[in-house]
Scaffold this motif. Structure first.
Motif, PDB file in Angstrom:
ATOM      1  N   GLY A 106      -2.734  -2.198  -4.875  1.00 22.39           N
ATOM      2  CA  GLY A 106      -2.603  -0.764  -4.651  1.00 22.39           C
ATOM      3  C   GLY A 106      -1.165  -0.284  -4.575  1.00 22.39           C
ATOM      4  N   TYR A 107      -0.989   0.943  -4.068  1.00 23.59           N
ATOM      5  CA  TYR A 107       0.348   1.503  -3.889  1.00 23.59           C
ATOM      6  C   TYR A 107       0.994   0.844  -2.679  1.00 23.59           C
TER       7      TYR A 107
ATOM      8  N   VAL B 172       3.048   8.260  -0.272  1.00 26.29           N
ATOM      9  CA  VAL B 172       2.531   7.916   1.056  1.00 26.29           C
ATOM     10  C   VAL B 172       3.018   6.531   1.466  1.00 26.29           C
TER      11      VAL B 172
ATOM     12  N   GLU C  10      -1.879  -0.935  -0.376  1.00 25.34           N
ATOM     13  CA  GLU C  10      -3.191  -0.292  -0.510  1.00 25.34           C
ATOM     14  C   GLU C  10      -3.186   1.142   0.019  1.00 25.34           C
ATOM     15  N   GLU C  11      -2.083   1.867  -0.209  1.00 24.00           N
ATOM     16  CA  GLU C  11      -2.005   3.267   0.200  1.00 24.00           C
ATOM     17  C   GLU C  11      -2.513   4.175  -0.921  1.00 24.00           C
ATOM     18  N   GLU C  12      -2.704   5.465  -0.604  1.00 30.06           N
ATOM     19  CA  GLU C  12      -3.330   6.382  -1.559  1.00 30.06           C
ATOM     20  C   GLU C  12      -2.388   6.850  -2.665  1.00 30.06           C
ATOM     21  N   SER C  13      -1.065   6.714  -2.439  1.00 31.64           N
ATOM     22  CA  SER C  13      -0.105   7.114  -3.465  1.00 31.64           C
ATOM     23  C   SER C  13       1.233   6.440  -3.192  1.00 31.64           C
ATOM     24  N   GLU C  14       2.129   6.473  -4.185  1.00 33.13           N
ATOM     25  CA  GLU C  14       3.462   5.905  -3.999  1.00 33.13           C
ATOM     26  C   GLU C  14       4.216   6.648  -2.902  1.00 33.13           C
TER      27      GLU C  14
END
Length: 330
Positions: free
Chosen positions: A265-266, A292, A286-290
């Motif tokens: 993930g990110y 974040v 495993e974050e929702e975006s780079e």
């Protein structure tokens, strides 16, 4: 590949005062204190040693006898344990070496099967009663409340007249880019399902085969002093970005960066420097975006860094050269 590094500078100092020459004298290994530097050119009962790229320090030693078959004369043995410790105190490698310190006229051989067992992989080149085995096994030990994993390259070589070389090269996977693994992570089945570990194991096997061939050369009666000349440092098992190889980053941080590269993930890793090449850092994955991931890594790093540390910055995980972002928090 490493350029001039803090380790290289430390190594130069160690080699300048390192114990060299034959370590076994009059059947004993004496005069070595824990932490004393052991030169790569040292020999044990005439056998050359794997240099590991230099930097071995003395851990312990012993002498004894190996069991003999029938009424044969026992074979005397000598054991030497050495380690390589990073400047921050973390251990990178330990080598356990056991060789024969005498020979006998009666044929002697091991009665076990060193290449049979629950190993990640095995390279068995044994011929009849002469062992020539390489095997990889993951084990662990307790450090406080944590379980710490290590990888053991195990080598068993035996030949006529009681000749033997038993070697274990124990490596710290955290410093090679694999943090947070368990012993199960290194089973053959688990490795086959993880591309990063699979690639590393293939590389480790190639390295181990060179070391196995060198051991097999070293066990000859003439004990060639250059037997390990073609075996690289175990540090070459991990590719290091040029920007991380300038001596200003600890091996712990280099391993953490490579570990985050493999994470899903990110992800992001932020760090703060203090006291030479000492570094504190925090990473997320495993974050929702780079965005974040970057924000959380910087926030956590800033909260946890030492007071005297530099402002936290993001390490550019996409860079393989001298590309380092300097995004900071207020």
């Amino acid at each position: 590949m490493y350029r001039v590094s803090f380790f290289a500078i430390l190594l130069a100092g160690l080699l300048h005062s390192a114990v060299a020459g034959e370590l076994l004298k009059d059947g004993k290994i004496e005069g070595l204190e824990k932490g004393a530097a052991v030169a790569p050119s040292s020999t044990l009962s005439g056998y050359p040693m794997y240099g590991g790229g230099g930097g071995w320090t003395f851990l312990r030693s012993s002498t004894g006898e190996a069991g003999a078959l029938g009424n044969a004369e026992p074979v005397k043995t000598a054991s030497l344990d050495v380690e390589q410790i990073e400047p921050d105190g973390s251990w990178f490698a330990i080598m356990f070496l056991r060789v024969n310190a005498s020979t006998v006229g009666t044929a002697q051989y091991t009665t076990g099967s060193p290449c049979k067992g629950n190993f990640t992989y095995v390279v068995d080149k044994s011929v009849r009663t002469d062992d020539n085995c390489q095997a990889l096994k993951a084990s662990s030990y307790k450090s406080g409340t944590s379980e710490r994993v290590y990888l053991s390259l195990l080598f068993t070589h035996t030949a006529s007249a009681g000749r033997r070389i038993f070697m274990e090269l124990r490596l710290n996977p955290e410093l090679l880019g694999f943090r947070g693994t368990t012993t199960d992570s290194w089973s053959a089945e688990s490795v086959a399902q993880n591309p990063a570990r699979q690639k590393f194991i293939e590389r480790l096997k190639q390295f181990g085969t060179k070391l196995q061939e060198a051991n097999q050369s070293a066990i000859r009666f003439d004990k060639p002093k250059d037997a390990y000349a073609g075996v690289p440092s175990y540090r070459t098992l991990m590719d290091v970005s040029e920007d991380l190889a300038d001596g200003t980053f600890s091996q712990q941080f280099i391993g953490a960066v490579e570990s985050v590269r493999y994470a899903p993930g990110y992800k992001a890793i932020a760090y703060s420097k203090w006291g030479g090449n000492r570094i504190s850092w925090n990473s997320v994955d495993e974050e929702e975006s780079e965005a974040v991931a970057a924000s959380k890594a910087l926030e956590n790093c800033t909260k946890n860094k030492r007071t005297e540390g530099t402002p936290c910055v993001l390490y550019d995980l996409k860079a393989k050269q001298n590309l380092m972002k300097t995004v900071t928090t207020q």
